[in-house]
Design an enzyme around this catalytic site. Sequence first.
Site, mmCIF file in Angstrom:
data_model
loop_
_atom_site.group_PDB
_atom_site.id
_atom_site.type_symbol
_atom_site.label_atom_id
_atom_site.label_comp_id
_atom_site.label_asym_id
_atom_site.label_seq_id
_atom_site.Cartn_x
_atom_site.Cartn_y
_atom_site.Cartn_z
ATOM 1 N N HIS A 909 0.857 -1.187 0.000
ATOM 2 C CA HIS A 909 0.000 0.000 0.000
ATOM 3 C C HIS A 909 0.893 1.237 0.000
ATOM 4 O O HIS A 909 1.621 1.472 0.966
ATOM 5 C CB HIS A 909 -0.927 0.005 1.207
ATOM 6 C CG HIS A 909 -1.918 -1.115 1.196
ATOM 7 N ND1 HIS A 909 -2.198 -1.884 2.298
ATOM 8 C CD2 HIS A 909 -2.686 -1.606 0.195
ATOM 9 C CE1 HIS A 909 -3.099 -2.792 1.979
ATOM 10 N NE2 HIS A 909 -3.413 -2.648 0.707
ATOM 11 N N HIS A 1006 3.348 -3.482 7.038
ATOM 12 C CA HIS A 1006 2.256 -2.552 6.729
ATOM 13 C C HIS A 1006 2.279 -1.374 7.689
ATOM 14 O O HIS A 1006 3.046 -1.344 8.657
ATOM 15 C CB HIS A 1006 0.900 -3.262 6.840
ATOM 16 C CG HIS A 1006 0.557 -4.110 5.660
ATOM 17 N ND1 HIS A 1006 -0.298 -3.709 4.676
ATOM 18 C CD2 HIS A 1006 0.984 -5.354 5.311
ATOM 19 C CE1 HIS A 1006 -0.404 -4.668 3.764
ATOM 20 N NE2 HIS A 1006 0.361 -5.678 4.130
ATOM 21 N N GLU A 1091 2.068 -4.522 11.564
ATOM 22 C CA GLU A 1091 1.498 -3.186 11.426
ATOM 23 C C GLU A 1091 2.268 -2.188 12.281
ATOM 24 O O GLU A 1091 2.500 -2.424 13.469
ATOM 25 C CB GLU A 1091 0.035 -3.196 11.878
ATOM 26 C CG GLU A 1091 -0.882 -4.102 11.089
ATOM 27 C CD GLU A 1091 -1.394 -3.450 9.824
ATOM 28 O OE1 GLU A 1091 -1.010 -2.293 9.576
ATOM 29 O OE2 GLU A 1091 -2.176 -4.086 9.104
#
Length: 1226
Positions: A909, A1006, A1091
């Site tokens: 992303h 991420h 994360e």
Amino acid sequence: MKMNKPKMASEKGVPSTSKVQILLAQLEKMTGDSMVRDPETSRQITSKLLHLIQTQEKTGKEVMSKGTSGMEVILSSLESTRDAQTILNILCILSELLTLGKGRRVGVFVSKGGTGVLLRILISTSKEFHPSEELMLQLHSLLAKVGPKDRKLGVKARLSGALNITINLIKKNLQNVKLLLPCLQVLRVYSSNMVNAISLGKSGAIEIMFKILAPYSKKNTSLLKVAVDALAALLKSKTNARRAVEARCVSTLLTLYMDWHRNDTWHRHTAIRKGLLGCLRNITNTKLGRKSFTEADGMRILYNSSSECLTVRTLDPLVNTSSLIMRKCFPKNRLPLPTIKSAFHYQLDHALASGPVAQLYSQPPGGRTNAHLCIEPLKKVDDVVDDSDDNEDTEADTENDTENEEDEKDCRSLNDDIEKDINKLHPQKSPTRPFEELRVYERFFVELSEDFQDYTFDCSTTSSSSLARTPRTVLVPTAQALSTNDVTTQTSSVLCPPPKDPHYSTPAPLPPPALQLDTLRFSKERNKREEVAQDLSHALECVALKSEDSLNMDKQKGSPISTQKVAHSPLLLEGIAIRCLAGGGGGSDCGSEGAEDEGAVLEVPDTAQLLPLHDLDLYVDMVKGTHSVPQYTEVAYPDYFGHVAPTFREPLLERLYGVQRSKIFQDIERLIHPNDILDKIVYDLDIASCPVIESDGESLKFNSQFESGNLRKAIQIRKYEYDLVLNSDINSNHHHQWFYFEVSGMRVGATYRFNIINCEKSNSQFNYGMQVLMYSVQEAISGRPRWVRTGADICYYKNHFARSSIATGGQKGKSYYTMTFSSSFSHKDDVCYFAYHYPYTYSSLKMHLSKLEAMRTPEIYMRQDVLCETLGGNSCPLLTITAMPESNSNDHVCQFRNRPLIFLSARVHPGETNASWVMKGTLEFLMSASPLAASLREAYIFKIVPMLNPDGVVNGNHRCSLSGEDLNRQWQNPNAELHPTIYHTKSLLQYLAHTQRAPLVFCDYHGHSRKKNVFMYGCSLKETIWQSSISAASSELHEDLGYRALPKILSQIAPAFSMASCSFVVERSKESTARVVVWREIGVQRSYTMESTVCGCDQGKYKGYQIGTRELEEMGAQFCVALLRLKRMTGLHNHQHLLDLESDLIGTQPKVVSSCPTTYVMDEDEPSFLEAVDYSAESNDEDGEADNEAGAGSREIPETPDLRPERPSDPESGHGAWKCGPVASQ
């Protein structure tokens, strides 16, 4: 029939045969016909009982004591008697009992059927020719008292016909305040039932209420308060609200409110004012009500009255309700865009058959393509707003006082998304692709077959034990010592290092220089500083490079790019690099006007002294090989200069009280005072020929036309306020979160407000201490090239810009959100950059990899391959890092080949730049000369894809690739043409699975935008079943708990890591993500998503601080250290010296030095999140946002296994052992 004597409880000092018991016994004997035949006796008994209860408090306790039948006797007598005085006495008794007993006694009364008895008495009394006023008063007083405790009272009253009795009684007694008050109280209770409210509305209840309401008066304020509340309850019905609008009641309510506002100077009747606002709030839940409110000048009235209340803290409820009404009635506006599709368009050669991208292609393109930079004709169908965004049915039902309605909706369906199919929770046993298709990927695993017979080894420098004893310092070439000609970017598979030669000799160790950032100075002519400051606003608009021939050609053609500007700062045009370090002089390619511009020449800092892995010239070379859809020709200064992490930590911003409310009021002022609004466009990407609009010097200049930049439009609202619109992801019409843009032309000391008006998420960490990032070029050239957290008055809230249903999956009535912040500037003629998070471009990655390759030592095996080419023509690098074998003997080569594999990936992303900074920390640790790094390389072979979505990163996307799709939702069935990086990365893993070399650990890095700390998501069969309602046999629940080992280790050694935030539940919406697919199809038990927060931490060492690049890179290094501990736990190696070596990096000495697992003394039992944000076990931010905006989460998983009795004990506590499976056969 013989009656049993009531069993009365005895209290201290009260005899068992007290007067109360005697009277109740007498009353019980009279129940039935005897009470009708002898009314006088019943009057006497009830009168005496009333007197006792009124004069002796203990008698009331005795009647209501547990185990007694006092209440049953009283209710039975009330229902049996026909005598008015007896009924009145009993009602007074009940009133006394329920008044003293508070809630518990009322509950007992309701449970005994008391409300039904009262309603029956009310109906029978109303049938009399002249109903007793006193009886009606007492009945309604009791009903008002017990009504809130009986949820079924409204239904009972409607079915029994009591509604009409009460409303008729009100109509006949409008001047009788004594009777009117309890009747209105009962009416308020009745109206809480929506069916009752509609029925009462038809009976004229609303008109009656307006007859009772009156202007400001000190008389009967209690009555007016109840009347206002009853009216507000009636108006919750949309039918009644429309009826009130048709009766022109909105203007009446506004008039009444202003009258009370002006006259209630001592604020003693704020409850009445709040009730009037509650009526307006309920009316404005309908479209007709909002229209009537606006026509009655309600916006101005409430704005002015609220402004006068802001200074009084106790009036906040009035201000908040007024704000809610005004925001609701603020006209829904369209975004100031021709189309919500991206300003850039990339034509796909292989269009999808279905899905959002296919729907997008079915509409005429509305953006600029990579083939032609021009605006195409506007779409025939307006995709910015719907025909009726003001959807009454949806908005009126869902509007409430909170900003988190989407979050609350998620919380109501926590279990809906958990995978409940046992078959899908078990790994697939059969391969999905034949090995013949995967054989082509063998070339990416040269290390698994290399025999090293052609290589010369120096055992004295590659021995593991010697590395552990004597750490070696590697001299990193500086920018001056390493020219760009000496660095070659890897574009094919190259084995490193080559055969022994003098080029790879190890230089003598040199101590690193001690750098003082604040005192560091760069070579710059002192007599030119003043001129540099004067012209810096012109010189620092971008970093660009252009050839002299191209300049002259552009000059002859009348190009808008002047040679003067190019001379001041490097430009990147047509791929030719020129760097000007001094004006004029021979050898300068800045044009013939260099001498005239000598005083305005930009001196760039020598960042090589600050950033050994950053090289300005090398970065420019990398940019020349980067392909973007808009064909960017500029380089942002932060990417060119680099970023040096501050030496100080930046605390979470403390949110000031009322900041959001003040910002909302400023937005409302736009409607109240439209003449004060400039509404001047100063930057617009939709104007392809000239996005930067020339101004008269009174406006800021914006720019985002550089790699990873994102800002579509800037509109000046007031002198120091700007609305900013972000660009959608290419081939998409949403995903607005990442921003990165340049600002210049500012005034020193002025405070500017910036509003990003098309955010999509329902909440943000900007509401909980997060700040934006700013980079000052003036600071950079003064020796402080760094991003710093900045911004005041930061908040995130729903605005009045309507979202099209085209972008919301068909949902109407949705709004965008505003992220607003204020900032001032310290330097005159500065150029500053703002970003959502620390930028990390694709060109930065290429430069970083090149520098890492240049610093490798002979004992490091590093190979850089090109995995594939992206849609946009950019290469996707694949790294292989491990240690060279000690020699080319069979034993050493066999050990080399049989090392377990670790597979890492990041940046699928584009907007999650923190993932790249964590990856940077991992790569630098792996390539370092640290003994820990050497041991790690000897233990594993690392396969790393550091950037899975280069196209998205280059073009400033937040979530998607050029295909307009979330690549982390394509792992189940990736398309080789549309999703090449995912397709080939999955193929690598499938090849390893076929060859029985599946990775020991797979981790995809991420970033998370709505949660603090660093944490992991994993996959567990047991924990998924525990969180669902399905049942499974014990044989189906057999599972190795090794998946918890790595996050457990990280929680002990990494200060930013939180085990409490980890989740191992498999959800349906995540079944096509990398983590789940690698676990299910490749069979990797330790398959994770790691994360990292974009905000900060609320636990551990960094609690209360925002996260920076230093902490992110540290996290990447700590991940490597955790792998060393994992190696020891899984029995791969057992180096005794590792315990001592770990403490060097961890900074915490273990309690016991042994080969057993060691527990570090660190607090990891962190409290749960208290913020009003959707913090589900795996929120939509595992990968940012889920495809469905309202995707459900899962319940929180306990942070340690020992919270569940059936789990094995935790090995880190020394009370048990992990059931770690054997390593895949090598």
